[in-house]
Design an enzyme around this catalytic site. Sequence first.
Site, PDB file in Angstrom:
ATOM      1  N   ASN A  13       0.776  -1.059   0.049  1.00 27.15           N
ATOM      2  CA  ASN A  13       0.017  -0.164   0.033  1.00 27.15           C
ATOM      3  C   ASN A  13       1.047   1.339  -0.018  1.00 27.15           C
ATOM      4  OD1 ASN A  13      -2.814   0.905   2.229  1.00 27.15           O
ATOM      5  ND2 ASN A  13      -2.294   1.316   0.124  1.00 27.15           N
ATOM      6  N   ASN A  65      -6.494  10.336  -0.363  1.00 29.25           N
ATOM      7  CA  ASN A  65      -6.511   9.327  -1.578  1.00 29.25           C
ATOM      8  C   ASN A  65      -5.942   9.696  -2.925  1.00 29.25           C
ATOM      9  OD1 ASN A  65      -7.475   7.137  -0.131  1.00 29.25           O
ATOM     10  ND2 ASN A  65      -9.509   8.359   0.310  1.00 29.25           N
ATOM     11  N   CYS A  74      -5.512   6.687   7.500  1.00 30.47           N
ATOM     12  CA  CYS A  74      -4.817   5.815   6.844  1.00 30.47           C
ATOM     13  C   CYS A  74      -4.256   5.055   7.503  1.00 30.47           C
ATOM     14  CB  CYS A  74      -4.273   6.374   5.611  1.00 30.47           C
ATOM     15  SG  CYS A  74      -3.566   5.080   4.479  1.00 30.47           S
ATOM     16  N   GLY A  75      -4.443   3.727   7.859  1.00 33.22           N
ATOM     17  CA  GLY A  75      -3.474   2.931   8.876  1.00 33.22           C
ATOM     18  C   GLY A  75      -2.042   2.721   8.566  1.00 33.22           C
ATOM     19  N   ASN A 184     -15.152   1.526   2.393  1.00 35.73           N
ATOM     20  CA  ASN A 184     -14.050   0.609   1.886  1.00 35.73           C
ATOM     21  C   ASN A 184     -14.803  -0.683   2.296  1.00 35.73           C
ATOM     22  OD1 ASN A 184     -11.423   2.241   1.679  1.00 35.73           O
ATOM     23  ND2 ASN A 184     -12.387   3.086   3.730  1.00 35.73           N
ATOM     24  N   GLU A 202     -10.669  -0.191  -2.090  1.00 31.66           N
ATOM     25  CA  GLU A 202     -10.751   1.117  -1.313  1.00 31.66           C
ATOM     26  C   GLU A 202     -11.259   2.364  -1.993  1.00 31.66           C
ATOM     27  OE1 GLU A 202      -7.438   2.672   1.082  1.00 31.66           O
ATOM     28  OE2 GLU A 202      -6.312   0.881   0.757  1.00 31.66           O
ATOM     29  N   ARG A 203     -12.290   3.037  -1.314  1.00 29.79           N
ATOM     30  CA  ARG A 203     -13.031   4.136  -1.865  1.00 29.79           C
ATOM     31  C   ARG A 203     -11.665   5.141  -2.000  1.00 29.79           C
ATOM     32  NH1 ARG A 203     -16.571   7.187   2.947  1.00 29.79           N
ATOM     33  NH2 ARG A 203     -14.580   7.884   4.226  1.00 29.79           N
ATOM     34  N   CYS A 212      -4.570  -2.574   3.361  1.00 29.06           N
ATOM     35  CA  CYS A 212      -5.518  -1.518   4.106  1.00 29.06           C
ATOM     36  C   CYS A 212      -5.280  -1.581   5.284  1.00 29.06           C
ATOM     37  CB  CYS A 212      -6.762  -1.534   3.403  1.00 29.06           C
ATOM     38  SG  CYS A 212      -7.843  -0.199   4.194  1.00 29.06           S
ATOM     39  N   GLY A 213      -4.632  -0.441   5.951  1.00 28.18           N
ATOM     40  CA  GLY A 213      -4.345  -0.724   7.501  1.00 28.18           C
ATOM     41  C   GLY A 213      -5.741  -0.497   8.170  1.00 28.18           C
ATOM     42  N   THR A 214      -6.626   0.335   7.941  1.00 28.55           N
ATOM     43  CA  THR A 214      -7.672   0.599   8.629  1.00 28.55           C
ATOM     44  C   THR A 214      -8.848  -0.650   8.291  1.00 28.55           C
ATOM     45  OG1 THR A 214      -8.621   2.090   6.904  1.00 28.55           O
ATOM     46  CG2 THR A 214      -7.818   2.997   9.020  1.00 28.55           C
TER      47      THR A 214
END
Length: 267
Positions: A13, A65, A74-75, A184, A202-203, A212-214
């Site tokens: 990512n 984004n 964003c994680g 997302n 991911e949106r 994707c961290g979150t």
Amino acid sequence: MKIPFSKYDGAGNDFVAIDNRTAALQLSADQIAHICHRRFGVGADGLLLLHNAPDGFDFSMRYYNSDGHPATMCGNGARCIAAFACDLGLGNNAADHPQVRFLADDGPHQAEIIFWNKSDGIGIVTVGMKDVPSAQIVRCLDGWLLDTGVPHYVQRVSNLANFDVVGEGRRIRHLKELDPNGANVNFIEDMDNGRLLVRTYERGVEDETFACGTGVTACAIVTGNRLLTTRGGDFKVDFEPTGNAFTNVRLTGPVSLNFKGEFTLNA
């Protein structure tokens, strides 16, 4: 105008990170989208801007984004900007495990460099995520909806390796049952080794990302599985379930410094 940057990725990512403590850089959505474009720009899933912060914090993070629009958190970006901040000499660099405190749009965070190989530019970084109230985890469609910094929908599927993540993610992302601004979309499946396989649409990127961290945080919370695998690498999510919330949430995974450079910003 020449803009210096560093390119990082957290399990594939990837992000463009820029030191904007002088606040000299004011970017439009079109300019951010151009920087993130994989044909005409640097190429990334998102842009990280590092700003000054109030006393008690080492910096503030502003995340965008690849479509040029901001997101509250964003994680993986948070883990990457922590490594970037330490490279800039911010935070407690004297410790065996450098630490930083920073502000994101969803509140305060603390990150720690668990391991870093400076010559190779690779390491492991952990970041504290926001608490997630149990009442805000709701059954939705065929899965769960919750906010781990940004809204996430999580759904179990079969044969995830061959699942149409992009097609189904794009379809679900805008459904009226989700957040008004969309969400997302994460698809999950249990692996034979006990880990949870996660793939995320991911949106704002409007595509599947390598991690994707979150998203993995959301998937860990709804399933209770703290060990997760994405296309880009493995993660661990720690948390403490209480009667009414998931607290002390920490996201741990790989970070790499890909390269440094500069780009020309056109008006």
